[in-house]
Write an enzyme that holds these catalytic residues in place. Structure first.
Site, PDB file in Angstrom:
ATOM      1  CE  LYS A 198      -1.293   1.195   4.610  1.00  0.00           C
ATOM      2  NZ  LYS A 198      -1.195   2.340   4.973  1.00  0.00           N
ATOM      3  CB  THR A 199       3.783   2.445   2.540  1.00  0.00           C
ATOM      4  OG1 THR A 199       3.010   1.921   3.161  1.00  0.00           O
ATOM      5  CG2 THR A 199       3.714   3.840   2.769  1.00  0.00           C
ATOM      6  CG  ASP A 224      -1.723   5.678   3.696  1.00  0.00           C
ATOM      7  OD1 ASP A 224      -2.063   4.951   3.590  1.00  0.00           O
ATOM      8  OD2 ASP A 224      -0.942   6.001   5.200  1.00  0.00           O
ATOM      9  CD  GLU A 225      -3.900   2.845   7.743  1.00  0.00           C
ATOM     10  OE1 GLU A 225      -4.532   1.796   6.552  1.00  0.00           O
ATOM     11  OE2 GLU A 225      -2.770   2.503   7.513  1.00  0.00           O
ATOM     12  CD  GLN A 235      -5.062  -4.064   6.897  1.00  0.00           C
ATOM     13  OE1 GLN A 235      -4.254  -3.518   7.916  1.00  0.00           O
ATOM     14  NE2 GLN A 235      -4.894  -4.387   5.796  1.00  0.00           N
ATOM     15  NE  ARG A 294      -0.481  -6.737  11.052  1.00  0.00           N
ATOM     16  CZ  ARG A 294      -1.157  -5.872  10.089  1.00  0.00           C
ATOM     17  NH1 ARG A 294       0.038  -5.355   9.904  1.00  0.00           N
ATOM     18  NH2 ARG A 294      -1.546  -5.732   8.911  1.00  0.00           N
TER      19      ARG A 294
END
Length: 724
Positions: free
Chosen positions: A35-36, A220-221, A251, A603
């Site tokens: 994503k980043t 973002d997010e 998420q 994670r």
DNA sequence: TACTATTTAATTTTT
DNA sequence: TTAAATAGTA
């Protein structure tokens, strides 16, 4: 133009997103799908290939850390600093706007930002002042109410009391709270966003100016945006802006904080031309881990739908350990961690995750016993520490005498003989004349007060005036240094017994170094002091100093979002703990817990342990619980159960254990022939476990946690329970 | 005013 | 259990 540096290392979906034409785009990015990377490469692409000026880009994140990381990664991609690129948090960007246009935002030039602690104090004081007959006015609830309204973009005058006296009171408190803030030039976190939104909404020229400047909006997010943040973005995007939003509906774990996943759907409606790209290839975890995560999350309704996959190996099975109690669980985890460390792995690459902070205690004890270095995330951050906030309050008062929040905090800290009576006198004067505490103090000192109280107040007023004069024009760090000494704070904490005082003084000295290292942003024209104060409020600092040692990482699943570890433990996987009791009863709550579980599972890169305890000491009493329903949602073939070592190592049966601890008295329930933890069957509710017993004889009640029907309290004599 | 005893409630947290 | 808030006492 050679575009390979930007595009190589991207998969097809990522490349499609990065190189998309200038139209609104929604990128659904699963955990570990890069994503980043997509966001940073998109920025680089726009600047380098599309020739967009960095000034024409606005990138928004939720945390300062994410913002800093994004800037660093863009700069390393472009191999040059991009100073004019606006990257920041929603709050940081809103703050910048308000500083620039303070007049149009109808704020004093030197307005101060207050954090939620300051906010709560103001509300508490307000409630106390009003002497509400009803004792049920929890300050926290009022705070929650106010922030919720602000997050929705609502001012008191927008609200209807709906003929509900409770609600009417809350609205009145909201209104009065806001008056206090406005008079003192105080802006809380939600207010930053709301003001920034109103600033644009009410100033068409200004909005147009920013719309012209920022055509490309990167978010973002996105699933974490609340109503006011979304409204702000939409306003900025207007008809011509090109939003590029990245998020993951699976998420979304901050609904309770105002985040609305629904904005993903809203986005598609508001920008009908918007394309959607899903990033489903995962570069982080083994196939087993991804399959488990997919299998859990598929139980949620109303998803966009997404299936993580990997080209990587199947990997190890997920190991589930049923511990006898929380100590057994901790010992198991620590044992595995020790093996891990002894095999030469980095301890920092292992994380122990739990649902609530209270669970860390047992784990910490076990880690200390095993001499394994660890680090707990969360907790107080630097700028939130008491002594730091005290010092900052002095600085705030120096900068702005009308700041009641700061005034109240330090007027008698260190104690200088200004007690509750005197303060009450000042407060009522301030209320009657609707002026600040500072002015009230001056007025009250010269007539209403007794000689002693009056001189104490005068001493305080003079102290602040003198500090203001003495520090004027000094470099920031010297200002801070002066203040911590001449305020008497250092002296005050020196007297505090134990190590605590020492740490506090060290922290105050650390504040001086922080001031020395502070570089004011030349873009906003504030005094260095005001700049520093804003910085302190907006970036509360690291939870703990950087670990100098290779440490096992302990944190809640919430704070683990965005991180990854080779070895992960999910602890306390029990119904009632996770999913949490307070979320278990409604669908939305349960689904958010499930998303949190999805976050937890994803994670892990290689090895995942899931542990739960049959018995757990919670709030001082032992309770029993079923394994979390989420465990059952993981397909059996992905799981390997670890049996408790040997039967003999198992401690005594619960009832016997309870008897021993309570010093020979009879364990609850023994007289009716049940024990805690006993499995039972009920004709209507099915199977469950006895959690608690109370009462005697025919009045005896048992609390049973049923697998499907939840927790019920039954009168034992009538319940007809089958013991199993 | 400051210290000590008692009561109460108990996710998750960034800004 | 424990931390924090409140009430009561020196």
């Amino acid at each position: 133009m050679d575009v390979t540096p930007i595009l190589e290392s991207l998969n097809e979906a990522q490349r499609k997103a990065v190189t998309a034409v200038a139209d609104p785009l929604l990128v659904i990015a699963g955990a570990g799908s890069g994503k980043t990377r997509v966001l940073t490469h998109r920025i680089a692409w726009l600047i380098d290939v599309e020739g967009v000026s960095p000034q024409g880009l606005l990138a928004v994140t939720f945390t300062n850390k994410a913002a800093a990381e994004m800037r660093a990664r863009v700069e390393s991609l472009l191999k040059m600093p991009v100073n004019h690129l606006w990257i920041g948090t929603f709050h940081g960007l809103a703050h910048r706007l308000l500083r620039r246009h303070w007049q149009q935002a109808r704020l004093p030039q030197n307005f101060q930002i207050i954090d939620s602690d300051d906010q709560l104090r103001i509300i508490k004081r307000l409630i106390k002042n009003l002497e509400l007959d009803d004792d049920s006015w929890g300050a926290r609830e009022v705070q929650y109410f106010i922030n919720k309204q602000k997050d929705e973009g609502l001012r008191p005058h927008h609200l209807d009391d709906e003929k509900d006296p409770n609600r009417r009171q809350q609205i009145a408190l909201y209104r009065q709270y806001q008056e206090i803030c406005d008079r003192g030039g105080l802006v809380d976190f939600a207010e930053l966003l709301l003001r920034a939104h109103e600033l644009w909404r009410d100033n068409a020229d200004l909005l147009a100016q920013y719309q012209r400047r920022f055509r490309h909006l990167l978010v973002d997010e996105f699933q974490d945006t609340n109503a006011i943040q979304y409204a702000w973005l939409r306003l900025l995007a207007g008809k011509t802006g090109v939003p590029f939003v990245v998020g993951d509906d699976d998420q979304s774990i901050y609904r309770w904080r105002g985040a609305r996943v629904e904005h993903i759907g809203q986005f598609q409606r508001d920008f009908p031309r918007a394309g959607m790209i899903k990033l489903e290839q995962n570069y982080r975890s083994t196939k087993t881990i991804l399959d488990a995560a997919n299998a859990v999350i598929v139980n949620n309704s109303a998803r966009l739908g997404k299936n993580l996959w990997t080209e990587g190996a199947q990997g190890e099975p997920i190991r589930v350990y049923s511990a006898y109690n929380e100590r057994d669980e901790a010992n198991f985890v620590v044992g595995k961690l020790r093996d891990w460390s002894e095999q030469g792995n980095a301890r920092a690459d292992a994380a122990v995750l739990y649902r609530s902070n209270a669970q860390s205690r047992v784990l910490e004890e076990a880690l200390i016993n095993a001499r394994l270095p660890y680090r707990v995330y969360g907790g107080l951050r630097f700028f939130e520490r008491q002594e730091i906030k005290d010092a900052l309050a002095y600085l705030r008062l120096i900068s702005h005498r009308e700041d009641d929040s700061a005034f109240e905090r330090i007027v008698n800290r260190p104690t200088r003989g200004i007690g509750a009576r005197t303060l009450e006198e000042m407060r009522s004067y301030a209320r009657a004349n609707s002026c600040s505490m500072w002015r009230a103090a001056g007025a009250v000192a010269s007539d209403a007060l007794s000689g002693r109280a009056s001189s104490a107040v005068v001493v305080f007023l003079n102290l602040i005036e003198r500090m203001a004069k003495d520090t004027d024009g000094l470099p920031l760090n010297e200002q801070v240094d002066q203040v911590i000494h001449s305020s008497g704070l250092v002296e005050f904490f020196r007297k505090e017994k134990g190590e605590r005082g020492e740490t506090r003084i060290e922290n105050l000295e650390e504040l001086v170094s922080a001031a020395r290292g502070f570089v004011p942003d030349p873009a906003d024209d504030m005094s260095p002091l005001d700049g520093f104060l804003s910085h302190a409020a907006l970036e509360s600092g690291e939870g703990q100093a950087d670990a100098w040692e290779d440490c096992v990482q302990l944190m809640t699943m919430h704070s683990a979002k965005g991180l990854e570890f080779s070895l992960v433990f999910l602890c306390g996987m029990e119904d009632g703990l996770f999913p949490h009791q307070r979320s278990i009863n409604d669908q939305a709550g349960l689904e958010e817990e499930r998303r949190l579980c999805y976050v937890g599972i994803t994670r892990a890169k290689k090895t995942l342990y899931i542990t739960h305890a049959e018995q757990r000491r919670l709030h001082g009493t032992d309770s029993f619980a079923q394994a979390s329903r989420f465990i059952a949602e993981i397909p059996d073939e992905l799981v390997e159960e670890i049996r408790p070592r040997v039967q003999v190592s198992r401690p005594m049966r619960p009832a016997a254990n309870a008897r021993r601890r309570s010093g020979g008295s009879i364990a609850p329930g023994s007289e009716i022939g049940v024990r805690l933890g006993q499995r039972v069957r009920h004709a209507k509710f099915g199977e469950g476990v006895i959690m608690n017993c109370s009462g005697q004889g025919s009045h005896a009640q048992v609390e049973v946690n049923f697998e499907t029907a939840g927790t019920k309290i039954l009168v034992f004599a009538y319940a007809n329970l089958d013991l199993m």
